[in-house]
Design a protein around this motif. Structure first.
Motif, short mmCIF file in Angstrom:
data_model
loop_
_atom_site.label_atom_id
_atom_site.label_comp_id
_atom_site.label_asym_id
_atom_site.label_seq_id
_atom_site.Cartn_x
_atom_site.Cartn_y
_atom_site.Cartn_z
N GLN A 130 -0.90 12.82 -0.08
CA GLN A 130 -0.33 11.97 0.54
C GLN A 130 -0.80 12.06 1.97
OE1 GLN A 130 1.79 9.30 -0.30
NE2 GLN A 130 1.23 9.83 -2.54
N THR A 131 -1.86 11.75 2.24
CA THR A 131 -2.44 11.53 3.47
C THR A 131 -1.98 10.26 4.23
OG1 THR A 131 -4.57 10.70 2.84
CG2 THR A 131 -4.51 13.08 2.97
N ILE A 132 -2.04 10.03 5.37
CA ILE A 132 -1.74 8.93 5.97
C ILE A 132 -2.67 7.70 5.78
CG2 ILE A 132 -1.70 7.76 8.36
CD1 ILE A 132 0.76 9.56 7.87
N THR A 133 -4.04 8.15 5.56
CA THR A 133 -4.84 6.96 5.11
C THR A 133 -4.55 6.68 3.64
OG1 THR A 133 -6.56 7.89 6.49
CG2 THR A 133 -7.47 6.37 4.69
N GLU A 138 -2.27 2.70 -0.09
CA GLU A 138 -1.56 2.62 -1.18
C GLU A 138 -0.76 1.35 -1.20
OE1 GLU A 138 -0.43 3.41 -5.34
OE2 GLU A 138 -2.03 3.92 -4.00
N ILE A 139 -0.32 0.78 0.17
CA ILE A 139 0.30 -0.37 0.34
C ILE A 139 -0.15 -1.57 -0.35
CG2 ILE A 139 1.48 -1.80 2.21
CD1 ILE A 139 1.77 0.61 3.93
N ILE A 140 -1.54 -1.78 -0.23
CA ILE A 140 -2.11 -2.74 -0.86
C ILE A 140 -2.43 -2.71 -2.28
CG2 ILE A 140 -4.22 -4.59 -0.66
CD1 ILE A 140 -4.59 -2.99 2.35
N PRO A 141 -1.63 -3.63 -3.06
CA PRO A 141 -1.88 -3.55 -4.57
C PRO A 141 -3.15 -3.88 -5.08
CG PRO A 141 -0.53 -5.33 -4.02
CD PRO A 141 -0.85 -4.69 -2.52
N LEU A 145 0.30 -9.03 -9.20
CA LEU A 145 1.54 -8.67 -10.20
C LEU A 145 1.25 -6.94 -10.28
CD1 LEU A 145 0.76 -10.98 -13.15
CD2 LEU A 145 2.48 -11.13 -11.33
N GLY A 146 0.30 -6.25 -9.75
CA GLY A 146 0.25 -5.00 -9.90
C GLY A 146 1.41 -4.12 -9.36
N ALA A 147 1.88 -4.79 -8.24
CA ALA A 147 2.96 -4.15 -7.40
C ALA A 147 4.19 -4.13 -8.40
CB ALA A 147 3.30 -4.84 -6.34
N PHE A 148 4.55 -5.27 -9.14
CA PHE A 148 5.63 -5.56 -9.98
C PHE A 148 5.60 -4.57 -11.28
CE2 PHE A 148 5.26 -9.21 -7.37
CZ PHE A 148 6.28 -9.51 -6.95
N VAL A 149 4.26 -4.29 -11.70
CA VAL A 149 4.06 -3.59 -12.84
C VAL A 149 4.25 -2.18 -12.64
CG1 VAL A 149 2.53 -2.95 -14.48
CG2 VAL A 149 2.51 -5.16 -13.82
N ASP A 150 3.68 -1.80 -11.47
CA ASP A 150 4.08 -0.23 -11.05
C ASP A 150 5.26 0.16 -10.58
OD1 ASP A 150 1.41 0.11 -11.99
OD2 ASP A 150 0.56 -0.10 -10.13
N GLY A 151 6.09 -0.98 -9.96
CA GLY A 151 7.39 -0.70 -9.31
C GLY A 151 7.25 -0.27 -7.90
N ASN A 152 6.06 -0.15 -7.33
CA ASN A 152 5.58 0.44 -6.03
C ASN A 152 6.52 -0.58 -4.92
OD1 ASN A 152 4.65 1.05 -3.24
ND2 ASN A 152 3.15 2.30 -4.52
N LEU A 153 7.56 0.20 -4.24
CA LEU A 153 8.28 -0.51 -3.35
C LEU A 153 7.79 -1.12 -2.28
CD1 LEU A 153 11.32 -1.63 -3.00
CD2 LEU A 153 11.63 0.83 -1.57
#
Length: 436
Positions: A130-133, A138-141, A145-153
């Motif tokens: 979990q580096t800052i970079t 990781e914010i950009i899916p 639909l990837g964000a919803f599939v993975d459930g990444n808030l």
């Protein structure tokens, strides 16, 4: 004319409370049975996670699309992040001060070389990843639909804010889409109410597992740390957040009463995510506008973690004290600075509290990371307090930012937080009555 008040046994918070007590008794007297009940808690958490991403997406998109201008979005986000940064830092400092005053690890004289660190290695590896970079990337899916599939808030936030801005810029041509999404949002909040009916079952299974698996006796050896942490979080909520609430024109105790069902659910499941959709719904019912609720609550779940921040500095100094390491003021300030950064870098990561602590200690060489093995066994019990403090902190933040914006519905807010009118019948009238 207000609807008749529900009998006590029909109140969700009473059902959850009874379920927690029953789960605790089974876990204590029949631990094997308690452990076997884990799927009940897991199933409820999965139900809630199923709807978190669409609820957040729909709330943010319709909220931003309904704002007068994009400048409003930036202003609200700026105020929210200023609030998050200030109180997250205050929480870190309070944890450090309390650790120095109480000295919960003093006198244990643990040799780090004798600790079994195998169970901690998994968290250390996650922390190093979990580096800052990596966090920012990781914010950009990888897809919409990837964000919803993975459930990444955080990815859901990114997609929702982007799409909401696009609708706001679309003008009249985008209005049919906005109205359609508002109708879908109403359906999802009804689904939230349906799923929340299963909350007592989920709390029963999750709490039975916790007590059955770890046992109340696990707290005894490290009672000083657990007790210090719980008391510190309680004082933070009552004193710090209480003063903030008072300045914003409401009582922290009334807010806690209003959210009692959600708080008991968080306690039973050790997860603030289990009550996230319900919190968003209740903040709207209390008069906070949807755009602000949609921006503040989800981002607060990633960046406004008061309980986690108290835990980080308190636990780090506990490990130092338990292993006989004296930290100078400069080393403690370095620890504080690293914790401020790492607490943001692990935002939105499952098990963020323990992972963030691992990330902090891996950078600060003065405190042995092997010492985390000392608190691994009681982390489950401390996670409940972290989640409760984080949850209350985000509820306060939502009301405060709404007040700063002058956008709160004062009549509805007064109906909810008035001592005379407080209660399900008074604050949740009509066909949209909350199942609580």
């Amino acid at each position: 004319m207000p609807a008749a008040r529900k009998p006590l046994y029909a109140q969700l918070y009473v059902q959850v409370l009874v379920a927690i007590v029953a789960g605790g008794l089974i876990g204590h007297f029949a631990p094997d049975t308690g452990v076997a009940l884990k799927p009940l808690g897991d199933a409820f958490i999965k139900l809630v996670k199923l709807i978190i991403a669409p609820v957040i997406f729909l709330t943010i998109v319709t909220g931003i699309a309904g704002m007068k201008g994009l400048g409003d979005v930036g202003r609200v986000a700026g105020k929210a992040f200023a609030y998050f940064l200030f109180f997250s830092t205050i929480a870190l400092i309070i944890g450090m001060i309390v650790a120095n005053l109480v000295q919960p690890g003093s006198g244990m004289n643990i040799d780090p070389a004798t600790l079994q660190t195998g169970a901690v290695d998994e968290y250390v590896k996650k922390a190093k990843d979990q580096t800052i970079t990596a966090f920012l990337m990781e914010i950009i899916p990888t897809s919409m639909l990837g964000a919803f599939v993975d459930g990444n808030l955080l990815q859901v936030l990114f997609v929702a804010i982007s799409f909401g801005i696009a609708l706001a810029m679309g003008g009249a041509a985008a209005e049919p889409v906005t109205r359609f999404l508002e109708a879908v949002a109403a359906a999802f909040f009804t689904l939230v109410a349906i799923f929340m009916r299963a909350a007592p079952i989920g709390a029963f299974g999750a709490f039975a597992f916790t007590i059955g698996k770890y046992g109340i006796g696990a707290i005894a050896n490290l009672a000083a740390l657990v007790g210090t942490f719980y008391i510190t979080c309680l004082l933070f909520v009552i004193v710090v957040l209480g003063l903030v609430a008072r300045a914003a024109g409401f009582s922290i105790f009334t807010l806690i009463r209003y959210l009692k069902a959600e708080l008991l659910l968080v306690l039973g499941t050790s997860s603030s995510e289990s009550a996230l959709p319900s919190l968003m719904d209740k903040m709207e019912r209390a008069g906070c506008p949807r755009p602000i609720v949609g921006l503040v609550v989800p981002t607060g779940y990633s960046f406004n973690l008061d309980g986690t921040n108290i835990y980080m500095t308190l636990a780090a100094l506990f490990i130092a004290q338990a292993t006989g390491i004296e930290l100078s003021l400069g080393e403690q300030l370095l620890l504080l600075g690293v914790a401020m950064l790492s607490s943001k870098g692990a935002a939105g990561v499952t098990g963020a509290g323990f992972i963030t602590l691992a990330a902090t200690l891996s950078i600060v060489p003065s405190v042995p990371i092997a010492g985390m093995a000392l608190i691994l066994g009681i982390d489950r019990f401390m996670s409940e307090c972290r989640a409760l403090t984080n949850f209350i902190g985000n509820a306060v933040a939502t009301i405060v930012v709404s007040r700063w914006e002058g956008a709160i519905d004062e009549a509805q807010f007064a109906a909810v937080f008035s001592a005379k009118e407080f209660g399900p019948a008074a604050v949740e009238p009509g066909p949209q009555a909350d199942p609580d």
